[in-house]
Design an enzyme around this catalytic site. Structure first.
Site, short mmCIF file in Angstrom:
data_model
loop_
_atom_site.label_atom_id
_atom_site.label_comp_id
_atom_site.label_asym_id
_atom_site.label_seq_id
_atom_site.Cartn_x
_atom_site.Cartn_y
_atom_site.Cartn_z
CG HIS A 12 -2.05 -0.97 1.11
ND1 HIS A 12 -2.64 -1.54 2.19
CD2 HIS A 12 -2.68 -1.45 0.04
CE1 HIS A 12 -3.60 -2.36 1.79
NE2 HIS A 12 -3.64 -2.33 0.48
N GLY A 180 -11.17 -5.56 6.75
CA GLY A 180 -10.63 -4.67 5.73
C GLY A 180 -11.01 -5.13 4.33
#
Ligand SMILES: [Fe+2]
Length: 571
Positions: A12, A180
């Protein structure tokens, strides 16, 4: 005493953070330097910037800690890919390619790129790095800690007990069961970009009704001990990491929403349905987090809770945790997503080398400073108006009070996704026209995404219920606007009467605190509309060149850098 660099990336948002002798010296996301939003590449620029800021060379580092274990992560990817064979046939070479093509050699690549001896580069666990970022930056000597994200190596959720410098894991939930990934799958289904559109889903939720409980009971089952399981047939990420939901999801909830279609919540029954889905998702996420938090409270007996991991960026859920989980205090790391793992990893390394725990994080201004002198020279060269304010706070307050939109740059840029007064755009919170113009000309947000208020900490409780708390300095929660002030604060109010408040004082952002004090004298409230200094889809501004470029390409009325007031026209 040691110098330790933490690194996150390759998945990420990449970042580097430097801890020297137990002090957090610098923490920088790669995107602020590379200007690529959520840049995931190895954060070499950020690492070098942290070292330069501290006046250190790579050779001075005692240790470099990568935020996850690349070998364990490879194992998870391989096992989960093989499990879904042959559905995963298409993904297999790609997953294998990204892992083998680089990630397992990440330790060598970091050593080589930074010029650090290979034996000084180590790794920690992804969720341990998140847990460290939350607990070891918090003001609590002991606490329960929850880390909740998409997935680390194999863990998606973990419960910890933090005590002094130590973190003991008490339990975990493993991939593919993941809050998530549930949120990400529905974010994609609703037509938003994963890892970017989650805030939009949270904003949209307030416009819907959580009436799809029966459908969501198929997507996620919550157990009484705080654990949960996903209904795996609805999620495609086992076979296709890029989409996140499968055809069964569309059979259950209807066709996905096309990306980029303008929203019309007033007239479109379809859009209302999508808002109801967002509302139900938000409710289910909150209930799952509440279950985890209650279990954490019971298992640890601690009165304080710390959170990190991407799911901890859900400010609405955090507000509910503070109200309903039984914890007296809650702290969320300002960079709760993967960038924050860099700082967690650095602190873990420092403690391992015998350094003390850092002081509680008071300010997110851990990035690189902005150069007022260079900004002035460049602005004059570009033919911009430049003047030095005799009193910056008063000048900015007067501009804002008169309806001007002011970009406000002071000192070092922020750590984490929120602008907190170092790289902010400020506007009058009592002026709907300012808000309209800001959104139309600069931010271009969907109509359901609210702007946020910054308020002086010692005056916050007059305007916002439940403020200040340990969450408000970093904007990791929402508060209800006090009924008497709802009308006047309409520009920073969400449809449900809440606001994502930042409380400001001299420790968090002294220059913004001074502006808020001056606004109290001009508009009668120590409050500003505060939004991040960037255009739609861009990283937040880093240095003076980015800032001047923004002034020349966007219709802001003034750019304030240090004591300089810079405008497009003559000074
Ligand atoms: Fe994570």
């Amino acid at each position: 005493m040691a110098a330790v660099l933490g690194i996150s990336g390759e998945y990420h948002d990449a970042a580097a953070a430097l801890v020297v002798d137990g002090v957090i010296v610098a923490a920088v996301q790669e995107e602020r330097l590379s200007r690529i939003k959520n840049d995931a590449r190895l954060p070499i620029h950020a690492a070098r910037a942290c070292l330069a800021h501290a006046g250190l060379a790579a050779g001075d580092l005692d240790r470099v800690v990568f935020y996850e274990d690349p070998v364990e992560k490879l194992e998870r990817v391989l096992v989960s890919t093989l499990r879904t064979f042959p559905r995963s046939l298409r993904q297999f070479p790609r997953a294998l390619g990204t892992q083998l093509g680089g990630k397992v050699w990440v330790i060598d690549r970091i050593a080589e790129a930074l010029g650090v001896a290979r034996d000084r580069v180590t790794s920690t666990e992804h969720h341990r790095a998140h847990a460290a970022s939350a607990f070891l930056c918090s003001p609590y000597p002991r606490a329960a800690v929850l880390t909740v994200d998409g997935v680390g190596e194999a863990t998606s959720t973990a419960l910890w007990h933090g005590d002094g410098t130590q973190l003991r894991e008490l339990g975990r939930i493993e991939y593919p069961h993941s809050l998530g990934l549930l949120y990400a799958g529905l974010t994609a289904y609703l037509g938003f970009e994963v890892n970017e559109g989650e805030y939009k889903v949270m904003g949209l939720a307030a416009y819907g009704k959580p009436r799809l409980g029966d459908e969501f009971a198929k997507l996620i089952q919550l157990a009484s001990d705080g654990t949960f399981e996903l209904g795996l047939p609805y999620f495609a990420y086992l076979a296709d990491a890029e989409l996140g939901f499968g055809p069964a999801m569309e059979q259950l909830l209807g066709p996905r929403r096309p990306a980029h279609r303008p929203w019309d919540l007033e007239h479109s029954a379809d859009d209302q349905h999508y808002a109801d889905i967002a509302a139900t998702l938000q409710q289910v996420t909150e209930e799952a987090l509440l279950g985890l938090a209650r279990e954490a409270r019971w298992r640890t007996g601690e009165p304080a809770l710390c959170l990190a991991g991407g799911v901890a960026l859900n400010a609405v859920a955090n507000a509910r945790l503070l109200r309903e989980s039984g914890f007296e205090r809650v702290f969320v790391h300002p960079a709760a997503g993967d960038a924050g793992g860099a700082l967690g990893a650095a602190i873990l390394g420092a403690i391992e080398l015998g350094d003390p725990r850092p002081a509680a994080l008071a300010s997110a201004a851990l990035g690189l400073p902005i150069d007022q002198g260079a900004a002035g020279d460049l602005a004059r060269e570009l033919g911009l108006g430049v003047r030095t304010a005799s009193d910056v706070a008063t000048d900015v307050a007067e501009l804002v009070a008169s309806g001007k939109i002011v970009a406000f740059c002071q000192g070092r840029f922020e750590w984490g996704p929120r602008a907190l007064g170092q790289r902010s755009i400020l506007a009058n919170p009592a002026d709907p026209d300012s808000r309209e113009r800001l959104n139309r000309a600069i931010k271009r947000r969907e109509p359901f995404r609210p702007f946020a208020p910054a308020v002086l900490r010692d005056r916050a409780s007059t305007y916002f219920e439940g403020a200040p708390s340990d969450l408000t300095p970093f904007m990791t929660t929402v508060c209800s606007i006090a009924p008497d002030h709802r009308e006047r604060l309409a520009s920073v109010r969400h449809v449900d009467g809440s606001a994502r408040v930042q409380t400001v004082d001299d420790a968090t952002a002294p220059e913004l605190a001074a502006v808020l004090g001056a606004l109290d004298r001009t508009i009668g409230m120590p409050i500003a509309l505060n939004t991040s200094f960037n255009g739609a889809g861009e990283p937040i501004i880093g240095n003076e060149i980015d800032a001047l470029g923004f002034l020349m390409s966007h219709p802001i009325d003034a750019l304030v850098i240090g004591e300089l007031v810079i405008t497009r026209g003559a000074a």
